[in-house]
Scaffold this motif. Structure first.
Motif, PDB file in Angstrom:
ATOM      1  N   LEU A 277      21.617  12.628  19.435  1.00 43.40           N
ATOM      2  CA  LEU A 277      23.082  12.506  19.281  1.00 43.40           C
ATOM      3  C   LEU A 277      23.627  11.239  19.935  1.00 43.40           C
ATOM      4  O   LEU A 277      24.354  10.479  19.310  1.00 43.40           O
ATOM      5  CB  LEU A 277      23.752  13.773  19.826  1.00 43.40           C
ATOM      6  N   ARG A 278      23.347  11.033  21.205  1.00 46.29           N
ATOM      7  CA  ARG A 278      23.620   9.773  21.920  1.00 46.29           C
ATOM      8  C   ARG A 278      25.057   9.260  21.767  1.00 46.29           C
ATOM      9  O   ARG A 278      25.301   8.141  21.284  1.00 46.29           O
ATOM     10  CB  ARG A 278      22.611   8.718  21.474  1.00 46.29           C
ATOM     11  N   PRO A 279      26.045  10.074  22.171  1.00 43.81           N
ATOM     12  CA  PRO A 279      27.450   9.677  22.010  1.00 43.81           C
ATOM     13  C   PRO A 279      27.810   8.387  22.745  1.00 43.81           C
ATOM     14  O   PRO A 279      28.788   7.721  22.385  1.00 43.81           O
ATOM     15  CB  PRO A 279      28.227  10.867  22.590  1.00 43.81           C
ATOM     16  N   GLU A 280      27.019   8.011  23.765  1.00 48.63           N
ATOM     17  CA  GLU A 280      27.309   6.768  24.492  1.00 48.63           C
ATOM     18  C   GLU A 280      27.204   5.552  23.571  1.00 48.63           C
ATOM     19  O   GLU A 280      27.869   4.532  23.810  1.00 48.63           O
ATOM     20  CB  GLU A 280      26.389   6.634  25.714  1.00 48.63           C
ATOM     21  N   LEU A 281      26.400   5.653  22.510  1.00 49.59           N
ATOM     22  CA  LEU A 281      26.301   4.528  21.569  1.00 49.59           C
ATOM     23  C   LEU A 281      27.602   4.366  20.777  1.00 49.59           C
ATOM     24  O   LEU A 281      28.020   3.242  20.476  1.00 49.59           O
ATOM     25  CB  LEU A 281      25.120   4.730  20.608  1.00 49.59           C
ATOM     26  N   LEU A 282      28.245   5.486  20.451  1.00 52.55           N
ATOM     27  CA  LEU A 282      29.542   5.402  19.757  1.00 52.55           C
ATOM     28  C   LEU A 282      30.609   4.877  20.711  1.00 52.55           C
ATOM     29  O   LEU A 282      31.444   4.037  20.313  1.00 52.55           O
ATOM     30  CB  LEU A 282      29.949   6.777  19.208  1.00 52.55           C
ATOM     31  N   GLN A 283      30.572   5.336  21.955  1.00 52.59           N
ATOM     32  CA  GLN A 283      31.554   4.845  22.934  1.00 52.59           C
ATOM     33  C   GLN A 283      31.439   3.329  23.074  1.00 52.59           C
ATOM     34  O   GLN A 283      32.457   2.614  23.062  1.00 52.59           O
ATOM     35  CB  GLN A 283      31.315   5.525  24.292  1.00 52.59           C
ATOM     36  N   ALA A 284      30.214   2.815  23.175  1.00 51.74           N
ATOM     37  CA  ALA A 284      30.009   1.368  23.330  1.00 51.74           C
ATOM     38  C   ALA A 284      30.475   0.621  22.079  1.00 51.74           C
ATOM     39  O   ALA A 284      31.109  -0.447  22.173  1.00 51.74           O
ATOM     40  CB  ALA A 284      28.537   1.080  23.605  1.00 51.74           C
ATOM     41  N   ALA A 285      30.178   1.165  20.898  1.00 53.72           N
ATOM     42  CA  ALA A 285      30.585   0.502  19.649  1.00 53.72           C
ATOM     43  C   ALA A 285      32.106   0.471  19.525  1.00 53.72           C
ATOM     44  O   ALA A 285      32.686  -0.520  19.049  1.00 53.72           O
ATOM     45  CB  ALA A 285      29.962   1.221  18.448  1.00 53.72           C
ATOM     46  N   CYS A 286      32.767   1.555  19.947  1.00 52.69           N
ATOM     47  CA  CYS A 286      34.240   1.596  19.914  1.00 52.69           C
ATOM     48  C   CYS A 286      34.827   0.623  20.931  1.00 52.69           C
ATOM     49  O   CYS A 286      35.778  -0.112  20.618  1.00 52.69           O
ATOM     50  CB  CYS A 286      34.730   3.015  20.182  1.00 52.69           C
ATOM     51  N   ASP A 287      34.248   0.606  22.112  1.00 56.32           N
ATOM     52  CA  ASP A 287      34.741  -0.303  23.155  1.00 56.32           C
ATOM     53  C   ASP A 287      34.640  -1.756  22.683  1.00 56.32           C
ATOM     54  O   ASP A 287      35.535  -2.570  22.951  1.00 56.32           O
ATOM     55  CB  ASP A 287      33.928  -0.139  24.449  1.00 56.32           C
ATOM     56  N   ALA A 288      33.559  -2.079  21.963  1.00 61.80           N
ATOM     57  CA  ALA A 288      33.316  -3.470  21.551  1.00 61.80           C
ATOM     58  C   ALA A 288      34.385  -3.981  20.595  1.00 61.80           C
ATOM     59  O   ALA A 288      34.642  -5.187  20.529  1.00 61.80           O
ATOM     60  CB  ALA A 288      31.937  -3.583  20.908  1.00 61.80           C
ATOM     61  N   VAL A 289      34.999  -3.081  19.824  1.00 60.53           N
ATOM     62  CA  VAL A 289      36.031  -3.522  18.864  1.00 60.53           C
ATOM     63  C   VAL A 289      37.425  -3.017  19.240  1.00 60.53           C
ATOM     64  O   VAL A 289      38.373  -3.183  18.467  1.00 60.53           O
ATOM     65  CB  VAL A 289      35.680  -3.086  17.418  1.00 60.53           C
ATOM     66  N   GLY A 290      37.545  -2.386  20.394  1.00 63.54           N
ATOM     67  CA  GLY A 290      38.845  -1.883  20.825  1.00 63.54           C
ATOM     68  C   GLY A 290      39.361  -0.729  19.986  1.00 63.54           C
ATOM     69  O   GLY A 290      40.561  -0.605  19.738  1.00 63.54           O
ATOM     70  N   TYR A 291      38.438   0.130  19.539  1.00 59.24           N
ATOM     71  CA  TYR A 291      38.829   1.297  18.729  1.00 59.24           C
ATOM     72  C   TYR A 291      39.022   2.478  19.677  1.00 59.24           C
ATOM     73  O   TYR A 291      38.086   2.869  20.379  1.00 59.24           O
ATOM     74  CB  TYR A 291      37.725   1.597  17.713  1.00 59.24           C
ATOM     75  N   PRO A 292      40.214   3.084  19.718  1.00 59.04           N
ATOM     76  CA  PRO A 292      40.424   4.191  20.657  1.00 59.04           C
ATOM     77  C   PRO A 292      39.626   5.441  20.254  1.00 59.04           C
ATOM     78  O   PRO A 292      39.785   5.950  19.142  1.00 59.04           O
ATOM     79  CB  PRO A 292      41.930   4.474  20.561  1.00 59.04           C
ATOM     80  N   LEU A 293      38.757   5.872  21.157  1.00 56.07           N
ATOM     81  CA  LEU A 293      37.938   7.078  20.938  1.00 56.07           C
ATOM     82  C   LEU A 293      38.256   8.083  22.030  1.00 56.07           C
ATOM     83  O   LEU A 293      38.212   7.744  23.217  1.00 56.07           O
ATOM     84  CB  LEU A 293      36.445   6.707  21.008  1.00 56.07           C
ATOM     85  N   GLN A 294      38.566   9.311  21.616  1.00 57.33           N
ATOM     86  CA  GLN A 294      38.685  10.404  22.594  1.00 57.33           C
ATOM     87  C   GLN A 294      37.362  11.151  22.600  1.00 57.33           C
ATOM     88  O   GLN A 294      37.094  11.949  21.703  1.00 57.33           O
ATOM     89  CB  GLN A 294      39.851  11.330  22.202  1.00 57.33           C
ATOM     90  N   LEU A 295      36.513  10.854  23.572  1.00 58.29           N
ATOM     91  CA  LEU A 295      35.198  11.504  23.691  1.00 58.29           C
ATOM     92  C   LEU A 295      35.276  12.540  24.805  1.00 58.29           C
ATOM     93  O   LEU A 295      35.418  12.189  25.980  1.00 58.29           O
ATOM     94  CB  LEU A 295      34.125  10.451  24.000  1.00 58.29           C
ATOM     95  N   ASN A 296      35.177  13.804  24.418  1.00 57.55           N
ATOM     96  CA  ASN A 296      35.286  14.890  25.389  1.00 57.55           C
ATOM     97  C   ASN A 296      33.908  15.481  25.655  1.00 57.55           C
ATOM     98  O   ASN A 296      33.343  16.145  24.789  1.00 57.55           O
ATOM     99  CB  ASN A 296      36.217  15.986  24.864  1.00 57.55           C
ATOM    100  N   LEU A 297      33.368  15.237  26.840  1.00 57.85           N
ATOM    101  CA  LEU A 297      32.079  15.801  27.241  1.00 57.85           C
ATOM    102  C   LEU A 297      32.345  17.137  27.908  1.00 57.85           C
ATOM    103  O   LEU A 297      33.044  17.203  28.921  1.00 57.85           O
ATOM    104  CB  LEU A 297      31.361  14.835  28.180  1.00 57.85           C
ATOM    105  N   GLN A 298      31.814  18.207  27.336  1.00 61.76           N
ATOM    106  CA  GLN A 298      32.138  19.560  27.806  1.00 61.76           C
ATOM    107  C   GLN A 298      30.939  20.180  28.515  1.00 61.76           C
ATOM    108  O   GLN A 298      29.932  20.522  27.879  1.00 61.76           O
ATOM    109  CB  GLN A 298      32.551  20.434  26.606  1.00 61.76           C
ATOM    110  N   PRO A 299      31.024  20.321  29.848  1.00 57.66           N
ATOM    111  CA  PRO A 299      29.891  20.836  30.626  1.00 57.66           C
ATOM    112  C   PRO A 299      29.460  22.228  30.159  1.00 57.66           C
ATOM    113  O   PRO A 299      30.306  23.082  29.879  1.00 57.66           O
ATOM    114  CB  PRO A 299      30.434  20.896  32.059  1.00 57.66           C
ATOM    115  N   GLY A 300      28.132  22.429  30.070  1.00 56.58           N
ATOM    116  CA  GLY A 300      27.594  23.762  29.822  1.00 56.58           C
ATOM    117  C   GLY A 300      27.355  24.112  28.369  1.00 56.58           C
ATOM    118  O   GLY A 300      26.470  24.914  28.059  1.00 56.58           O
ATOM    119  N   TYR A 301      28.093  23.507  27.445  1.00 59.00           N
ATOM    120  CA  TYR A 301      27.997  23.936  26.046  1.00 59.00           C
ATOM    121  C   TYR A 301      26.758  23.364  25.362  1.00 59.00           C
ATOM    122  O   TYR A 301      26.383  22.208  25.583  1.00 59.00           O
ATOM    123  CB  TYR A 301      29.242  23.516  25.266  1.00 59.00           C
ATOM    124  N   ASP A 302      26.139  24.164  24.478  1.00 53.12           N
ATOM    125  CA  ASP A 302      24.953  23.728  23.738  1.00 53.12           C
ATOM    126  C   ASP A 302      25.336  23.263  22.333  1.00 53.12           C
ATOM    127  O   ASP A 302      26.505  22.953  22.066  1.00 53.12           O
ATOM    128  CB  ASP A 302      23.875  24.825  23.739  1.00 53.12           C
TER     129      ASP A 302
END
Ligand SMILES: N[C@@H](CCC(=O)N[C@@H](CS)C(=O)NCC(=O)O)C(=O)O
Length: 276
Positions: A228-253
């Motif tokens: 899944l590697r959501p950090e790759l999407l965060q980096a890609a969004c950051d690189a072009v200034g695209y606002p991403l709401q990434l919610n990391l939810q502890p415990g959930y599978d």
């Protein structure tokens, strides 16, 4: 088009239809939830794309979305995850072939004949829905895992088509992870240049519009680091200034227990844009 299920649900209707898809060249099922408001006038539509091994049934039986769709006056359309039928190519593995269409248009034999889920979900299905049901042309899209990849890539590839996009546990960079490498090699061939048009992280580099984008990810997800590697999407969004709401939810599978826990928030979030 034939209605094969019709159940009262939160004062609306949870239906399943079967139709012949010209895009896919086979018979397909899709689910549609029509909220009570649809009896009085057209409502906007949220498209939901499911993950590996799913049919149109998983989301409607496990996510519990109907309560929220009824509350917010939104229809939800959930297609199947691949073409179906005896003459459609398949593979014994769960992550290739039927149940694993990856929401792309295949170019390689034997898949190219039927595996055109991108065009089915982006074009044929909305045209059918908007011609036959009490809905407006306001659309949003969401999905889970392979379907999260589908939601992200459909939104990125089709500017102007959706008002908002969200995903649960999406495969954000299929070109860089085992599920995607296997499927893309089969459906698109070994040339990785052809894969980039179906990869959300790659598409983000040349993004044409800035839709509201929200991603929900369980930190206890068994596929998080490898697939899944959501950090790759965060980096890609950051690189072009695209606002991403990434919610990391502890415990959930990775399961529908996670989706059920946050689908109400996602429906409400999409509703603010669909009703704007
Ligand atoms: N190991 C799993 C991988 C597939 C999987 O986790 N599928 C997710 C989507 S990627 C799913 O929604 N499964 C159906 C369900 O939970 O109802 C299997 O073989 O079923």
């Amino acid at each position: 088009m034939e209605r094969i299920e019709h159940r009262a649900c939160f004062e609306g209707w949870q239906d399943v239809y079967r139709h012949q898809s010209a895009t896919l060249g086979c018979s397909m099922n899709f689910a549609i939830y029509l909220p009570p408001q649809a009896a009085h006038g057209p409502v906007p539509v949220l498209y939901w794309l499911s993950g590996l091994t799913c049919t149109e049934q998983n989301f409607i039986s496990k996510a519990g979305a109907q309560r929220y769709a009824a509350e917010h006056g939104i229809a939800i359309v959930a297609p199947d995850t691949s073409p179906r039928g005896d003459d459609v190519a398949d593979d014994a593995a769960y992550d290739l072939g039927k149940g694993a269409g990856f929401y792309l248009n295949a170019t390689q034999a034997p898949w190219a004949a039927h595996y055109r889920m991108h065009d089915y979900v982006a074009e044929e299905l909305p045209a059918l829905i908007e011609a036959h049901f009490p809905v407006t042309s306001a659309r949003a899209i969401s999905g889970h895992s392979m379907g999260g990849h589908g939601a992200l890539t459909l939104a990125l590839r089709n500017p102007g088509r959706y008002r908002s996009v969200s995903a649960f546990s999406p495969i954000v960079a299929p070109s860089q992870v085992p599920w995607g490498e296997k499927a893309f090699t089969a459906y698109l061939g070994p040339d990785q240049a052809a894969w980039q048009a179906w990869d959300a992280v790659a598409l983000m580099a040349n993004v044409a519009e800035r839709l509201p984008l929200r991603v929900e990810q369980g930190v206890g997800d068994e596929f998080l680091e490898k697939q899944l590697r959501p950090e790759l999407l965060q980096a890609a969004c950051d690189a072009v200034g695209y606002p991403l709401q990434l919610n990391l939810q502890p415990g959930y599978d990775h399961s529908y227990y996670f989706i059920a826990s946050f689908i109400g928030e996602h429906v409400a979030w999409h509703a603010q844009y669909l009703h704007a």
